[in-house]
Structure formats: structure tokens, C-alpha cells
Design an enzyme around this catalytic site. Sequence first.
Site, PDB file in Angstrom:
ATOM      1  N   TRP A  12       0.824  -1.204   0.000  1.00 55.26           N
ATOM      2  CA  TRP A  12       0.000   0.000   0.000  1.00 55.26           C
ATOM      3  C   TRP A  12       0.863   1.260   0.000  1.00 55.26           C
ATOM      4  O   TRP A  12       0.574   2.218  -0.717  1.00 55.26           O
ATOM      5  CB  TRP A  12      -0.953  -0.029   1.178  1.00 55.26           C
ATOM      6  CG  TRP A  12      -2.050   0.996   1.203  1.00 55.26           C
ATOM      7  CD1 TRP A  12      -2.572   1.572   2.326  1.00 55.26           C
ATOM      8  CD2 TRP A  12      -2.797   1.541   0.108  1.00 55.26           C
ATOM      9  NE1 TRP A  12      -3.587   2.442   1.997  1.00 55.26           N
ATOM     10  CE2 TRP A  12      -3.742   2.441   0.629  1.00 55.26           C
ATOM     11  CE3 TRP A  12      -2.737   1.365  -1.276  1.00 55.26           C
ATOM     12  CZ2 TRP A  12      -4.634   3.168  -0.167  1.00 55.26           C
ATOM     13  CZ3 TRP A  12      -3.626   2.086  -2.080  1.00 55.26           C
ATOM     14  CH2 TRP A  12      -4.557   2.970  -1.531  1.00 55.26           C
ATOM     15  N   GLY A 136     -10.735   3.836   2.057  1.00 56.55           N
ATOM     16  CA  GLY A 136     -11.693   3.466   1.029  1.00 56.55           C
ATOM     17  C   GLY A 136     -11.327   2.158   0.361  1.00 56.55           C
ATOM     18  O   GLY A 136     -10.308   1.538   0.678  1.00 56.55           O
ATOM     19  N   ALA A 140      -4.004  -2.332  -3.175  1.00 63.02           N
ATOM     20  CA  ALA A 140      -2.747  -1.809  -3.710  1.00 63.02           C
ATOM     21  C   ALA A 140      -2.435  -2.381  -5.083  1.00 63.02           C
ATOM     22  O   ALA A 140      -1.908  -1.675  -5.958  1.00 63.02           O
ATOM     23  CB  ALA A 140      -1.612  -2.119  -2.737  1.00 63.02           C
ATOM     24  N   LYS A 191     -14.040  -2.763   9.230  1.00 53.88           N
ATOM     25  CA  LYS A 191     -14.361  -3.656   8.106  1.00 53.88           C
ATOM     26  C   LYS A 191     -13.407  -4.848   8.067  1.00 53.88           C
ATOM     27  O   LYS A 191     -13.748  -5.913   7.529  1.00 53.88           O
ATOM     28  CB  LYS A 191     -14.350  -2.886   6.785  1.00 53.88           C
ATOM     29  CG  LYS A 191     -13.059  -2.157   6.454  1.00 53.88           C
ATOM     30  CD  LYS A 191     -12.029  -2.992   5.748  1.00 53.88           C
ATOM     31  CE  LYS A 191     -10.731  -2.239   5.567  1.00 53.88           C
ATOM     32  NZ  LYS A 191      -9.700  -3.014   4.843  1.00 53.88           N
ATOM     33  N   GLU A 281      -4.352  -6.942  10.282  1.00 53.76           N
ATOM     34  CA  GLU A 281      -4.872  -5.891  11.162  1.00 53.76           C
ATOM     35  C   GLU A 281      -6.161  -6.302  11.869  1.00 53.76           C
ATOM     36  O   GLU A 281      -6.419  -5.908  13.001  1.00 53.76           O
ATOM     37  CB  GLU A 281      -5.122  -4.605  10.361  1.00 53.76           C
ATOM     38  CG  GLU A 281      -3.871  -3.841   9.977  1.00 53.76           C
ATOM     39  CD  GLU A 281      -3.297  -3.016  11.120  1.00 53.76           C
ATOM     40  OE1 GLU A 281      -3.679  -3.236  12.300  1.00 53.76           O
ATOM     41  OE2 GLU A 281      -2.456  -2.149  10.834  1.00 53.76           O
TER      42      GLU A 281
END
EC number: 1.1.1.94
Length: 345
Positions: A12, A136, A140, A191, A281
Site C-alpha cells: 500500500w 476506502g 494496492a 471492516k 490488522e
Amino acid sequence: MKNVAVIGAGSWGTALSLVLADNGHHVTLVARREEIAREINERHTNETYLPSIEIPSSIVATCSMEEIIDVEIIVLVVPTKAIRQAVRSLNDVLKWPVTIVHASKGIEPGSHLRISEMIEEELEPTLLKEVVVLSGPSHAEEVSLRQPTTVTVSSKSLSTTKQIQDLFMNQQFRVYTNEDLIGVEIGGALKNIIALACGLTNGLGYGDNTKAAIMTRGLAEIGRLGVKLGASPLTFAGLSGLGDLIVTCTSIHSRNWRAGQMLGKGKSPAEVEESMGMVVEGIRTTQAAHELAQKLQIEMPITSALYSVLFEGKKPEHAADELMGRVKKHEMENLHDVVSDQKND
């Protein structure tokens, strides 16, 4: 043209560096590993994280924070657990106040702080102009191929938010502004929990009905907690909410989905992270969100079920059975109560 530093040379961080370079900015990309920095500078590739992508010479990699003393903007793209150390190291090298754009997604367990709050705690106030979040649906791999992508940026200052919108926006990378900093950060963080749950159900052999249920009810959980923390419920219908949820719960590029799938197939959380070779994460965020839900007395059954699998050793199939066997409810029951509380405030 601006001098921009990107801290974090993973997929990313490298992809965002490409966006900035495409826009004519000079980018210093700070890598943790010397071999990654050397490869970027000498071969103009980052095969470990973005295979087969050419990196332009306007992106210069380094492992030294000392080389970013002249930048105006810092883009922070490191795991949540590395945020504090990365920001703390800036106190000794920055010469003037900077704007920090963070593109990380998480909540800190224990403190329950969002990433912007962690940055504000660690960076000397005299060195910080503003913290902006960029979030958003943005894998990547697709950004690096210049495929059409849309994201949201938000901060406490609308003028700063618009400056960052201009910094990143181009024909392939469309950037929207949003004044709900809390909502944008919460949507991006939570999310990952739902993506883990979707992957887990896939690993158990469940199909599209289950995935749709997890995503829809998961969005309700995100909204309940987010609104209680001060976010606008409308934000969760946008790019940093529903948009990011869709892409993370349905794509093979999603590391959280892949991690969940491994969990569903019987691997332990430790085995999953070792197998993937990178931070997941959603695991730490599940812990933080579960703690927050208990503290604020908010019902988050999917998060709680996933927590029991990750941290209490419950078998995934048993957690799924318990989730389906809960007491019957109205679909909008708890969300309606939280929104009503916000209106009354």
C-alpha cells in the site's frame, strides 16, 4: 510539485507512492528493510510486495528517517502496532510542522484510540499541522496497475482535507472529501473484522448467503459502534464504510479475508500470521472493538463471536452455531436506538 515522504514500503505504501509520483511529486519512500530500499533504487521494482510493477526514478527509497527532514507532507502507511514508534521517531528529525496523512486501518487495543489520536499523542504539537486519514476500497495491486479507484480523505480541517485531495487525485485515483474523521477511521478499521468473519465462513464451507448475512449485519455493527463514538451514520454508507467492506470481504487480494479462511480451515491465529508473513490488522482490531463494545455496552455479536475464536480458543463452527442461535430481534433494533441517542445529544 511537493516533497512528500511515504513511511512504509509495503504494497500500500508503494502503491500510494506511485500515485504521488504520477502526479509529479518527488517521493521519498522509507523502507524498514535495506534490501527493499536497494531494490527500489537500483532495479526500480518491489517484487516482494508489488510484483512486476515498475517504480519510477522520482521515487527514492531509504531506510533512514534523517532523509525526510525537508518534506512538507508525510504519508504514514505502517501497521497500527508500529504507528507510535514511527511517529515518535519523527520528533528528532523534522525541522518544521508537517501534515501527516495516514492510510493505516486499525484501533489500538487497550487505549481504544483511533490512529489519528495516536499520532496526536506521539508527535510534538509544534511539529504537527494536521492529521488526515485516507481510506476506502483500494487494493494496492489494482492501484499500482492504474485501475480506476476511489477513496475518501478526512481531517478536522476542511481546507487541509481539500489540499490532500488535490495532492492525490488524478484520472485513475479519484479522491472525495468527508468531514467525518471519526466515521472514516472507524469504518476502515472495523471492516477488517467483518472480512475476517467472511473468510472464516468460507473456510467452513459456507456460501454466498452466509457471506451476505455477515456483510450486512457486520455493517450494522460498524454503524452501532461508530455512531456511539460520534460518527455520522451516513459515513458508513460511503466509500470508507460500505465501499471498503465490499472490497475487503469479497476479494482474493484481501489479507484479512484470506486470514479468516485459514482460521475456518483450522489454523490458529499465530499460524495464520506466520503463514501470511505479514500483519493481519483485523486480529488486533477485533480485540480493540470487543473491548470497546463491552465498555460502551453495545451489542456486536459478529465481533464477539470472532473474538471468542481468536482469543478464547472456541472452534469456528461452534461460534457460528451460537451466532445463529441467538434470541430473535428486529433488524434495526439496536441501530435505531443508537441513532436516536445521537439525535438527542
